[in-house]
Design a protein around this motif. Structure first.
Motif, PDB file in Angstrom:
ATOM      1  N   LEU A   1       0.833  -1.204   0.000  1.00 33.17           N
ATOM      2  CA  LEU A   1       0.000   0.000   0.000  1.00 33.17           C
ATOM      3  C   LEU A   1       0.870   1.257   0.000  1.00 33.17           C
ATOM      4  O   LEU A   1       0.563   2.238  -0.699  1.00 33.17           O
ATOM      5  CB  LEU A   1      -0.932  -0.006   1.211  1.00 33.17           C
ATOM      6  CG  LEU A   1      -1.909   1.164   1.320  1.00 33.17           C
ATOM      7  CD1 LEU A   1      -2.860   1.191   0.127  1.00 33.17           C
ATOM      8  CD2 LEU A   1      -2.697   1.092   2.624  1.00 33.17           C
ATOM      9  N   LEU A   2       1.944   1.231   0.769  1.00 34.33           N
ATOM     10  CA  LEU A   2       2.855   2.374   0.814  1.00 34.33           C
ATOM     11  C   LEU A   2       3.450   2.644  -0.560  1.00 34.33           C
ATOM     12  O   LEU A   2       3.515   3.797  -1.009  1.00 34.33           O
ATOM     13  CB  LEU A   2       3.973   2.093   1.828  1.00 34.33           C
ATOM     14  CG  LEU A   2       5.106   3.128   1.893  1.00 34.33           C
ATOM     15  CD1 LEU A   2       4.585   4.469   2.386  1.00 34.33           C
ATOM     16  CD2 LEU A   2       6.230   2.626   2.799  1.00 34.33           C
ATOM     17  N   ILE A   3       3.889   1.589  -1.245  1.00 33.88           N
ATOM     18  CA  ILE A   3       4.473   1.764  -2.576  1.00 33.88           C
ATOM     19  C   ILE A   3       3.436   2.300  -3.561  1.00 33.88           C
ATOM     20  O   ILE A   3       3.721   3.182  -4.372  1.00 33.88           O
ATOM     21  CB  ILE A   3       5.054   0.430  -3.085  1.00 33.88           C
ATOM     22  CG1 ILE A   3       6.201  -0.035  -2.182  1.00 33.88           C
ATOM     23  CG2 ILE A   3       5.542   0.565  -4.522  1.00 33.88           C
ATOM     24  CD1 ILE A   3       6.728  -1.416  -2.514  1.00 33.88           C
TER      25      ILE A   3
ATOM     26  N   ARG B   1       0.823   4.112  -2.993  1.00 36.66           N
ATOM     27  CA  ARG B   1       0.285   5.439  -2.702  1.00 36.66           C
ATOM     28  C   ARG B   1       1.354   6.524  -2.656  1.00 36.66           C
ATOM     29  O   ARG B   1       1.043   7.680  -2.430  1.00 36.66           O
ATOM     30  CB  ARG B   1      -0.463   5.417  -1.352  1.00 36.66           C
ATOM     31  CG  ARG B   1      -1.681   4.511  -1.336  1.00 36.66           C
ATOM     32  CD  ARG B   1      -2.776   5.031  -2.250  1.00 36.66           C
ATOM     33  NE  ARG B   1      -3.986   4.249  -2.114  1.00 36.66           N
ATOM     34  CZ  ARG B   1      -4.344   3.275  -2.938  1.00 36.66           C
ATOM     35  NH1 ARG B   1      -3.555   2.978  -3.972  1.00 36.66           N
ATOM     36  NH2 ARG B   1      -5.465   2.605  -2.753  1.00 36.66           N
ATOM     37  N   THR B   2       2.623   6.174  -2.858  1.00 38.44           N
ATOM     38  CA  THR B   2       3.685   7.168  -2.817  1.00 38.44           C
ATOM     39  C   THR B   2       3.947   7.711  -4.221  1.00 38.44           C
ATOM     40  O   THR B   2       3.362   7.254  -5.206  1.00 38.44           O
ATOM     41  CB  THR B   2       4.974   6.561  -2.227  1.00 38.44           C
ATOM     42  OG1 THR B   2       5.892   7.596  -1.914  1.00 38.44           O
ATOM     43  CG2 THR B   2       5.612   5.592  -3.212  1.00 38.44           C
ATOM     44  N   THR B   3       4.816   8.693  -4.319  1.00 37.67           N
ATOM     45  CA  THR B   3       5.123   9.302  -5.614  1.00 37.67           C
ATOM     46  C   THR B   3       5.805   8.288  -6.535  1.00 37.67           C
ATOM     47  O   THR B   3       6.416   7.321  -6.053  1.00 37.67           O
ATOM     48  CB  THR B   3       6.041  10.514  -5.433  1.00 37.67           C
ATOM     49  OG1 THR B   3       7.274  10.096  -4.836  1.00 37.67           O
ATOM     50  CG2 THR B   3       5.375  11.561  -4.554  1.00 37.67           C
ATOM     51  N   SER B   4       5.728   8.511  -7.814  1.00 41.27           N
ATOM     52  CA  SER B   4       6.228   7.534  -8.786  1.00 41.27           C
ATOM     53  C   SER B   4       7.727   7.283  -8.630  1.00 41.27           C
ATOM     54  O   SER B   4       8.188   6.150  -8.743  1.00 41.27           O
ATOM     55  CB  SER B   4       5.922   8.006 -10.212  1.00 41.27           C
ATOM     56  OG  SER B   4       6.497   9.282 -10.463  1.00 41.27           O
ATOM     57  N   ARG B   5       8.506   8.342  -8.377  1.00 35.21           N
ATOM     58  CA  ARG B   5       9.956   8.162  -8.239  1.00 35.21           C
ATOM     59  C   ARG B   5      10.294   7.343  -6.990  1.00 35.21           C
ATOM     60  O   ARG B   5      11.090   6.403  -7.047  1.00 35.21           O
ATOM     61  CB  ARG B   5      10.646   9.519  -8.177  1.00 35.21           C
ATOM     62  CG  ARG B   5      12.163   9.429  -8.024  1.00 35.21           C
ATOM     63  CD  ARG B   5      12.816  10.789  -8.121  1.00 35.21           C
ATOM     64  NE  ARG B   5      12.613  11.390  -9.449  1.00 35.21           N
ATOM     65  CZ  ARG B   5      13.102  12.562  -9.796  1.00 35.21           C
ATOM     66  NH1 ARG B   5      13.816  13.276  -8.931  1.00 35.21           N
ATOM     67  NH2 ARG B   5      12.878  13.038 -11.008  1.00 35.21           N
ATOM     68  N   ALA B   6       9.678   7.700  -5.872  1.00 29.55           N
ATOM     69  CA  ALA B   6       9.915   6.947  -4.636  1.00 29.55           C
ATOM     70  C   ALA B   6       9.398   5.524  -4.764  1.00 29.55           C
ATOM     71  O   ALA B   6      10.014   4.574  -4.274  1.00 29.55           O
ATOM     72  CB  ALA B   6       9.251   7.658  -3.460  1.00 29.55           C
ATOM     73  N   ALA B   7       8.261   5.369  -5.447  1.00 30.62           N
ATOM     74  CA  ALA B   7       7.695   4.031  -5.631  1.00 30.62           C
ATOM     75  C   ALA B   7       8.646   3.154  -6.439  1.00 30.62           C
ATOM     76  O   ALA B   7       8.800   1.964  -6.153  1.00 30.62           O
ATOM     77  CB  ALA B   7       6.347   4.129  -6.329  1.00 30.62           C
ATOM     78  N   GLY B   8       9.307   3.744  -7.440  1.00 33.36           N
ATOM     79  CA  GLY B   8      10.252   2.981  -8.241  1.00 33.36           C
ATOM     80  C   GLY B   8      11.429   2.483  -7.418  1.00 33.36           C
ATOM     81  O   GLY B   8      11.858   1.339  -7.569  1.00 33.36           O
ATOM     82  N   VAL B   9      11.917   3.332  -6.527  1.00 33.57           N
ATOM     83  CA  VAL B   9      13.027   2.930  -5.666  1.00 33.57           C
ATOM     84  C   VAL B   9      12.593   1.834  -4.701  1.00 33.57           C
ATOM     85  O   VAL B   9      13.286   0.827  -4.524  1.00 33.57           O
ATOM     86  CB  VAL B   9      13.570   4.151  -4.886  1.00 33.57           C
ATOM     87  CG1 VAL B   9      14.632   3.714  -3.877  1.00 33.57           C
ATOM     88  CG2 VAL B   9      14.143   5.188  -5.841  1.00 33.57           C
ATOM     89  N   LEU B  10      11.437   2.034  -4.060  1.00 31.80           N
ATOM     90  CA  LEU B  10      10.934   1.036  -3.115  1.00 31.80           C
ATOM     91  C   LEU B  10      10.665  -0.293  -3.801  1.00 31.80           C
ATOM     92  O   LEU B  10      10.967  -1.366  -3.263  1.00 31.80           O
ATOM     93  CB  LEU B  10       9.655   1.546  -2.457  1.00 31.80           C
ATOM     94  CG  LEU B  10       9.811   2.701  -1.466  1.00 31.80           C
ATOM     95  CD1 LEU B  10       8.450   3.216  -1.018  1.00 31.80           C
ATOM     96  CD2 LEU B  10      10.623   2.255  -0.250  1.00 31.80           C
TER      97      LEU B  10
END
Length: 261
Positions: free
Chosen positions: A70-72, A74-83
């Motif tokens: 859920l965190l991945i 709902r986060t921004t696309s750049r941060a989601a890519g890293v996560l």
């Protein structure tokens, strides 16, 4: 078949690469010895331990993996890519590297293990270590499946529930989870199957003690290296693992067809 006809040959060879080793395994098996092999005390101990630890690891993956997905989502696309890259790392790491990493984290001189050892808590080479190793390698399967479903579902229904006065927990439990239910079940099934077959990280981090950390893959490895159970039992357990994996995949496919996925 669409496409050039010559593609049929490499396609058949690819299928043979997967199927022929399984056929060889079945051909090698002495079917008259299968009941005794599977029902031997050593085999039953390994099978029972595998089922218990795989189930426990699946629970750990659900409790930790669903919020992470859920965190991945709902986060921004750049941060989601890293996560997402970090979460999927165990899929591409050699399992033995995962075991070494866990030892350096939770071993007696590890990053966290040293503090735990100071208060008398030792995790490596215990049944708990098996569960942790299995969770480490299996969690990406659940996170990937559920994160995609969270992202596809969006936040529209959650916003509607909020305007109607629902709390965040109620919205998550009554709206968000049902929306991703099919993907969650698929992720859970794959997670359990992966945990059941885990070997490398478990061998390094948990060891190979009968009744404590010797799961089915480790029992098979032990037999083929001249210790513990016999080779017939190892082959029978290998076939049993294959059967379980096939049944899991068929059950998931059938269920997804029933719900229209």
């Amino acid at each position: 078949m669409s496409g050039p006809r010559w593609l049929i040959a490499p396609a058949v060879l690819g299928l043979a690469l997967i199927v022929l080793p399984l056929i060889a395994l079945i051909a090698k098996l002495d079917w008259t010895s299968v009941p005794a092999a599977i029902l031997s005390p050593e085999a039953l101990s390994a099978l029972t331990l595998s089922l218990i630890t795989a189930a426990a690891a699946t629970v750990v993956c659900i409790v930790l993996g669903v919020p992470l997905a859920l965190l991945i989502a709902r986060t921004t696309s750049r941060a989601a890519g890293v996560l997402r890259a970090v979460v999927t790392l165990p899929l591409v790491l050699p399992p033995l590297v995962g075991g070494i990493a866990l030892l350096f984290l939770l071993g007696r001189t590890g990053l966290v293990g040293a503090s735990l050892d100071a208060v008398g808590v030792r995790i490596p080479f215990t049944t708990g270590a098996v569960v942790i190793a299995q969770s480490f390698v299996a969690m990406p399967f659940l996170v990937i499946a559920v994160e995609g479903a969270f992202r596809t579902a969006g936040v529209r229904y959650e916003q509607v529930a909020a305007t109607l006065g629902a709390s965040r927990w109620t919205t998550f439990r009554r709206v968000t989870l049902p929306l991703v239910g099919p993907s969650l079940v698929a992720g859970i099934v794959l997670c359990f199957a992966r945990a059941l077959g885990e070997f490398g990280a478990t061998a390094l981090f948990a060891g190979n003690q009968e009744g404590v950390t010797r799961t089915m893959p480790l029992a098979i490895y032990t037999a083929f290296n001249g210790g513990g159970i016999g080779q017939d039992t190892a082959i029978a357990l290998s076939l049993l693992l294959v059967v379980v994996a096939v049944l899991v995949l068929l059950a998931m496919r059938s269920w997804r067809e029933d719900v229209g996925l």
